[in-house]
Design an enzyme around this catalytic site. Structure first.
Site, PDB file in Angstrom:
ATOM      1  N   HIS A  94       0.830  -1.216   0.000  1.00  0.00           N
ATOM      2  CA  HIS A  94       0.000   0.000   0.000  1.00  0.00           C
ATOM      3  C   HIS A  94       0.859   1.259   0.000  1.00  0.00           C
ATOM      4  O   HIS A  94       1.219   1.802   1.043  1.00  0.00           O
ATOM      5  CB  HIS A  94      -0.971   0.012   1.186  1.00  0.00           C
ATOM      6  CG  HIS A  94      -2.103   0.982   0.975  1.00  0.00           C
ATOM      7  ND1 HIS A  94      -3.403   0.587   0.755  1.00  0.00           N
ATOM      8  CD2 HIS A  94      -2.116   2.329   0.898  1.00  0.00           C
ATOM      9  CE1 HIS A  94      -4.162   1.654   0.573  1.00  0.00           C
ATOM     10  NE2 HIS A  94      -3.406   2.735   0.672  1.00  0.00           N
ATOM     11  N   ASP A 113       1.410   4.124   2.771  1.00  0.00           N
ATOM     12  CA  ASP A 113       0.369   4.962   2.173  1.00  0.00           C
ATOM     13  C   ASP A 113       0.978   6.177   1.441  1.00  0.00           C
ATOM     14  O   ASP A 113       1.109   6.132   0.229  1.00  0.00           O
ATOM     15  CB  ASP A 113      -0.641   5.397   3.250  1.00  0.00           C
ATOM     16  CG  ASP A 113      -2.035   5.656   2.694  1.00  0.00           C
ATOM     17  OD1 ASP A 113      -2.269   5.368   1.515  1.00  0.00           O
ATOM     18  OD2 ASP A 113      -2.893   6.149   3.454  1.00  0.00           O
ATOM     19  N   ASP A 114       1.306   7.239   2.165  1.00  0.00           N
ATOM     20  CA  ASP A 114       1.821   8.467   1.538  1.00  0.00           C
ATOM     21  C   ASP A 114       2.943   9.077   2.371  1.00  0.00           C
ATOM     22  O   ASP A 114       2.744  10.120   3.015  1.00  0.00           O
ATOM     23  CB  ASP A 114       0.693   9.517   1.444  1.00  0.00           C
ATOM     24  CG  ASP A 114      -0.497   9.035   0.654  1.00  0.00           C
ATOM     25  OD1 ASP A 114      -0.338   8.815  -0.564  1.00  0.00           O
ATOM     26  OD2 ASP A 114      -1.579   8.870   1.253  1.00  0.00           O
ATOM     27  N   GLU A 153     -11.443   3.135   6.180  1.00  0.00           N
ATOM     28  CA  GLU A 153     -10.434   4.099   6.649  1.00  0.00           C
ATOM     29  C   GLU A 153     -11.174   5.291   7.267  1.00  0.00           C
ATOM     30  O   GLU A 153     -11.141   5.481   8.475  1.00  0.00           O
ATOM     31  CB  GLU A 153      -9.538   4.564   5.489  1.00  0.00           C
ATOM     32  CG  GLU A 153      -8.502   5.604   5.903  1.00  0.00           C
ATOM     33  CD  GLU A 153      -7.893   6.357   4.708  1.00  0.00           C
ATOM     34  OE1 GLU A 153      -8.515   6.443   3.642  1.00  0.00           O
ATOM     35  OE2 GLU A 153      -6.774   6.898   4.884  1.00  0.00           O
ATOM     36  N   HIS A 208      -9.822   0.939  -1.409  1.00  0.00           N
ATOM     37  CA  HIS A 208      -9.748   1.482  -0.045  1.00  0.00           C
ATOM     38  C   HIS A 208     -11.119   1.292   0.609  1.00  0.00           C
ATOM     39  O   HIS A 208     -12.140   1.484  -0.030  1.00  0.00           O
ATOM     40  CB  HIS A 208      -9.464   2.985  -0.067  1.00  0.00           C
ATOM     41  CG  HIS A 208      -8.053   3.358  -0.384  1.00  0.00           C
ATOM     42  ND1 HIS A 208      -7.469   3.087  -1.580  1.00  0.00           N
ATOM     43  CD2 HIS A 208      -7.116   3.995   0.356  1.00  0.00           C
ATOM     44  CE1 HIS A 208      -6.221   3.549  -1.571  1.00  0.00           C
ATOM     45  NE2 HIS A 208      -5.976   4.102  -0.396  1.00  0.00           N
ATOM     46  N   HIS A 247       1.108   4.917  -2.485  1.00  0.00           N
ATOM     47  CA  HIS A 247       0.633   5.684  -3.638  1.00  0.00           C
ATOM     48  C   HIS A 247       1.818   6.329  -4.350  1.00  0.00           C
ATOM     49  O   HIS A 247       2.755   6.790  -3.711  1.00  0.00           O
ATOM     50  CB  HIS A 247      -0.350   6.765  -3.192  1.00  0.00           C
ATOM     51  CG  HIS A 247      -1.618   6.203  -2.619  1.00  0.00           C
ATOM     52  ND1 HIS A 247      -2.716   5.923  -3.382  1.00  0.00           N
ATOM     53  CD2 HIS A 247      -1.929   5.830  -1.355  1.00  0.00           C
ATOM     54  CE1 HIS A 247      -3.668   5.425  -2.606  1.00  0.00           C
ATOM     55  NE2 HIS A 247      -3.216   5.349  -1.362  1.00  0.00           N
TER      56      HIS A 247
HETATM   57  N1  ADE Z   1      -5.111   8.482  -1.735  1.00  0.00           N
HETATM   58  C1  ADE Z   1      -3.920   8.730  -1.220  1.00  0.00           C
HETATM   59  N2  ADE Z   1      -3.901   8.489   0.096  1.00  0.00           N
HETATM   60  C2  ADE Z   1      -5.152   8.071   0.419  1.00  0.00           C
HETATM   61  C3  ADE Z   1      -5.772   7.664   1.615  1.00  0.00           C
HETATM   62  N3  ADE Z   1      -5.133   7.633   2.778  1.00  0.00           N
HETATM   63  N4  ADE Z   1      -7.076   7.326   1.564  1.00  0.00           N
HETATM   64  C4  ADE Z   1      -7.740   7.354   0.407  1.00  0.00           C
HETATM   65  N5  ADE Z   1      -7.198   7.726  -0.739  1.00  0.00           N
HETATM   66  C5  ADE Z   1      -5.919   8.080  -0.745  1.00  0.00           C
HETATM   67 ZN    ZN Z   2      -4.061   4.663   0.391  1.00  0.00          ZN
END
Ligand code: ADE
Ligand code: ZN
Length: 343
Positions: free
Chosen positions: A14, A279-280, A201, A198, A16
């Site tokens: 996971h 994630d990011d 969350e 997703h 992006h």
């Molecule tokens: N796109 C990038 N990060 C995300 C996240 N945490 N939740 C949903 N979409 C995303």
């Molecule tokens: Zn994500």
């Protein structure tokens, strides 16, 4: 001394594409392309975020859009993907599944198809350069029209088995209706792509349920809300659906109040498969090994449990069998080493 979590072999399921960028690279490319960055992405980085309401999500999205805008050339794209793979490799990841929504880039790179072809080629090159294989998950945006998702699913399907391995659904989970994306996911499934939306969350267990029922999810991005519904959790465990849990993302976006409050232990106790992801990191800071550090220090998992998390990440991946076998052997070796001699 404890075993190093950066040498624990694992897979990363996971991450992006835009959010994988190194902060230093963002700053460098912004200067090169004369893009003005807000202080939240320079001196105040990592930004204070919250996705508790629509305003918070909007701010997250705005920073994301600015970050996307620094990627202008083919060299930029290749650099981002190679650096993501190199950073993963340095943290023990032998396999990376990188999620990307081509819609936000197509206009700069000659359309959806040329852009995706470029990404696939860059991913293969990054794998050769770093030793960490990179596969692509094409993700649709749930705040856009479901017909856009179908277009992306058809595109992804054309590259199934040729670099693309899955189809996802991202962005603000409180918007859009999961069932409306069923036709897009059916197109992807018919091509043999994994369903990896997703869910659970920013919204509750019903959102996860919809991903299972309407999108036939093989894995769920996040899925932490499942911890609130024992029957749902049993179903996830029985079906072998992997939850891609991203602890530092959950804390940064206010999904969990603290690292200790991410419901990792209840998910594991119910027998759910969990693969940790970053994630990011561009917006949250910590990368992959830091997720395992949270599991160790904030959640109190033993090295045996951390090794099992790493195994689940490998099993939940679509890495080639030889890569999976090598990583699983490496995990066994990691655990067999005396804790004092490593680290
Ligand atoms: N796109 C990038 N990060 C995300 C996240 N945490 N939740 C949903 N979409 C995303
Ligand atoms: Zn994500």
């Amino acid at each position: 001394m404890a075993r190093s979590l950066a040498t624990l072999p694992k897979a990363h399921l996971h991450l992006h594409f835009t959010g994988s960028m190194r902060h230093a690279t963002l700053v460098e490319l912004a200067a090169q392309h004369r893009v003005h960055l807000p202080e939240a992405l320079v001196s105040e980085w990592p930004p204070q975020l919250s996705a508790a309401d629509e305003r918070g999500w909007f701010r997250f999205q705005r920073l994301y859009d600015i970050a996307r805008s620094v990627l202008r050339t083919e060299a930029d794209l290749r650099r981002i993907i190679t650096e993501a793979a190199a950073d993963d490799a340095a943290e023990g990841s032998g396999w990376l599944e990188l999620q990307i929504d081509p819609s936000g880039y197509a206009h700069r790179f000659g359309g959806l198809t040329p852009f995706l072809e470029l990404v696939i080629d860059a991913a293969a090159e990054a794998g050769r350069l770093t030793g960490t294989g990179v596969a692509i998950i094409v993700a649709a945006n749930r705040t856009r029209h479901p017909l856009d998702a179908r277009t992306l699913a058809r595109l992804a399907a054309r590259y199934a088995g040729r670099g693309v391995v899955g189809f996802g659904l991202s962005s603000d989970e409180r918007r859009g209706t999961v069932a409306d994306f069923g036709p897009a996911f059916r197109i992807a499934a018919r091509a043999g792509l994994l369903s990896v939306p997703h869910g659970g969350e920013l919204a509750g267990p019903a959102s996860v349920l919809a991903c299972l029922d309407d999108l036939h999810a093989d894995r769920i991005g996040h899925g932490v809300a499942s911890a609130r519904d024992p029957a749902l959790l049993d179903r996830i465990a029985d079906a072998g659906v992997t939850l891609e849990v991203c602890p530092t993302s959950n804390v940064a976006l206010g999904v969990a109040a603290s690292p200790a409050k991410v419901p990792l232990r209840p998910l594991l106790a119910a027998g759910a498969a969990v693969a940790l992801g970053a994630d990011d990191p561009l917006l949250f800071g910590p990368r992959l090994a830091a997720q395992y550090e949270v599991a160790r220090h904030a959640q109190g998992l033993t090295d045996g449990q951390l090794a099992e998390l790493a195994r689940m990440s490998v099993r939940g991946s679509v890495a080639p069998p030889a890569v999976k076998a090598g990583l699983l052997d490496g995990i066994t070796e990691w655990l067999a080493e005396p804790a004092e001699s490593t680290g």
